[in-house]
Design an enzyme around this catalytic site. Structure first.
Site, PDB file in Angstrom:
ATOM      1  N   GLU A   1      -5.533  -1.313 -14.976  1.00 19.24           N
ATOM      2  CA  GLU A   1      -4.971   0.034 -15.093  1.00 19.24           C
ATOM      3  C   GLU A   1      -4.159   0.195 -16.373  1.00 19.24           C
ATOM      4  OE1 GLU A   1      -1.983   3.166 -12.810  1.00 19.24           O
ATOM      5  OE2 GLU A   1      -2.665   1.365 -11.771  1.00 19.24           O
TER       6      GLU A   1
ATOM      7  N   LYS B   1      -0.846  -8.266   7.076  1.00 15.55           N
ATOM      8  CA  LYS B   1      -1.837  -7.502   6.311  1.00 15.55           C
ATOM      9  C   LYS B   1      -2.064  -6.093   6.844  1.00 15.55           C
ATOM     10  CE  LYS B   1      -3.869 -11.838   4.844  1.00 15.55           C
ATOM     11  NZ  LYS B   1      -4.943 -12.824   4.945  1.00 15.55           N
TER      12      LYS B   1
ATOM     13  N   ASP C   1      -2.045 -13.947  -2.090  1.00 15.64           N
ATOM     14  CA  ASP C   1      -3.053 -13.379  -1.197  1.00 15.64           C
ATOM     15  C   ASP C   1      -3.068 -11.860  -1.399  1.00 15.64           C
ATOM     16  OD1 ASP C   1      -4.582 -12.404   0.920  1.00 15.64           O
ATOM     17  OD2 ASP C   1      -3.836 -13.894   2.341  1.00 15.64           O
TER      18      ASP C   1
ATOM     19  N   HIS D   1      -0.754   8.818 -18.960  1.00 16.53           N
ATOM     20  CA  HIS D   1      -1.932   8.155 -18.405  1.00 16.53           C
ATOM     21  C   HIS D   1      -3.203   8.588 -19.132  1.00 16.53           C
ATOM     22  CE1 HIS D   1       0.498   6.567 -15.139  1.00 16.53           C
ATOM     23  NE2 HIS D   1      -0.554   5.902 -14.712  1.00 16.53           N
TER      24      HIS D   1
END
Length: 434
Positions: free
Chosen positions: A118, A249, A327, A425
């Site tokens: 990004e 998660k 992770d 951006h």
């Protein structure tokens, strides 16, 4: 057999994918321990060539990307790291900083590695760091350290369920007895919080896990403890070893309230003159406070957000996790984040709370390749000799929180300046001027 014969047998189905590394290691390299990584790389190439043949698509870049993440156990059994490996994926990595951190475990300046595709993300972190450094640095602290797993068991009736919950809460000797069932010296049971729903009892077990994130260790310990409990209680039964009450998660408020992994707080006071010097016209303490309140709390509440009361914490967490071998599935929990921006007469008091960041400096993807180098770069490449000797991962938690703080400070100020976030951006991602 040579490699060509092994490849032919793999293509025909005579050799299973799960056995490919071991067959090559034994047949081609004679079980030479120094060649285990070569055997794993050969297996990845053979699999990739089979996929190329099936799909009709060249996978040359994937095939040539070698990542040595396999290990040899007891001189004969190969742990491949992942199953079905065909190569590697590459993510660009940059750095932001150095940032001045005035923390419990980081005292000084450090670069922050960030792996992302990004545009504008690292630039945003860098500008946030500029303001933080000009303000004297970022204060950080870690106030919770523990990993959880929550088995779900079922009682014969609600009375027995309640009696057992009461015992878990009051019988310290019983908890000590259960704690001894964990044979891993780096997994220590700290407490168990029981929750009853009818005949169902959720046992949220909290463990200390040293410098490891600890999910494998606490899962094994939880299983051993649950087996022992059920062996002593006729009529009870296991429903699941992991009940989603851990919570792993998934975005969950139980993690926010009680902590999971590491709970970290940060703060910085940005004087008015620093805001004016670093950020665009229109950025004032009051404009940032208003932006943070309306975006992070009013907007988040209206949308039904559980724990996303921040500007864009997940961006920094994901990039930091990718760079340091964490992770990636735990970005969703680790990015639970609350941002506060309080305007004062002299400037802006900016605070970030991250109640459940799950991190490690040992195990999984932290042990090899670019992640290991990134951890070494920021002084987090080691691991302690005991479960309580875990300053490496606590230091890592403070650095991760610093990345989040810098990015959220910058993006909050960019949005307080009107259209700057959109314009920057477009400029950095597309090369277009508005």
């Amino acid at each position: 057999m040579d490699l060509n014969e092994i490849k032919a047998k793999y293509m025909s189905g005579e050799i299973k994918s799960r056995d490919l590394e071991s067959v090559i290691f034994t047949e081609v390299y004679g079980s030479d321990a120094s060649k285990v990584r070569d055997a794993c790389n050969d297996a990845a190439i053979i699999r990739c060539e089979e996929v190329e043949k099936f799909s009709g698509v060249s996978l040359d870049l994937i095939k040539k990307t070698r990542i040595d993440n396999c290990t040899l156990v007891d001189g004969k059994r190969i742990l491949t790291g992942i199953e079905g490996k065909i190569g590697g994926a590459i993510i660009p990595m940059g750095v932001a900083g150095p940032i001045q951190i005035n923390g419990q475990y980081v005292k000084g300046k450090v670069y922050i590695p960030l792996a992302t595709n990004e545009a504008a993300l690292i630039a945003g972190v860098q500008r946030g760091i500029k303001a933080i450094n000009m303000a004297g640095g970022l204060n950080t602290l870690v106030h919770f350290d523990g990993m959880t797993r929550a088995p779900l068991i079922e009682a014969p009736n609600i009375t027995e369920a309640r009696e057992f919950c009461n015992r878990i809460q009051t019988d310290k000797e019983f908890i000590n007895e259960l704690g001894k069932l964990s044979k891993d010296p780096f997994v220590r049971l700290e407490k168990i919080d029981p929750y009853q729903l009818g005949t169902k009892v959720f046992l949220r077990m909290i463990f200390k896990t040293g410098d490891a994130m600890g999910m494998n260790g606490v899962t094994k310990a939880s299983a051993d403890i649950t087996r022992y409990i059920l062996s002593k209680m006729p009529g009870w039964k296991l429903i699941t070893i992991s009940s989603n009450f851990c919570t792993d998660k998934k975005s969950a408020h139980i993690n926010v309230l009680t902590g999971r992994g590491k709970s970290v707080q940060t703060e910085v006071f940005i004087p008015k003159e620093v805001l004016s010097a670093v950020f665009k016209k229109g950025v004032t303490p009051l404009s940032v406070e208003k932006t943070v309140f309306h975006k992070c709390y009013l907007g988040s509440c209206l949308s039904g957000t559980i724990s996303g009361f921040n500007v864009n914490a997940a961006n920094a967490i994901a990039a930091f996790f990718a760079a340091t071998g964490q992770d990636l599935a735990q970005v969703i929990t680790s990015a639970s984040c609350f941002v506060q921006a309080d305007a004062t007469e002299d400037g802006l008091h900016f605070m970030v709370s991250l109640p459940c960041m799950e991190l490690a400096t040992i195990g999984g993807g932290t042990m090899f390749g670019t992640a290991r180098e990134a951890l070494n770069m920021i002084g987090c490449g080691g691991f302690g000799k005991s479960v309580d000797d875990n300053v490496n991962v606590l230091r890592l938690a403070e650095i991760a929180a610093a990345a989040v703080t810098a990015l959220d400070l910058n993006t909050a100020c960019a949005q307080a300046a009107g259209y700057e976030m959109a314009d920057s951006h477009v400029k950095l991602a597309r090369g277009e001027e508005n």
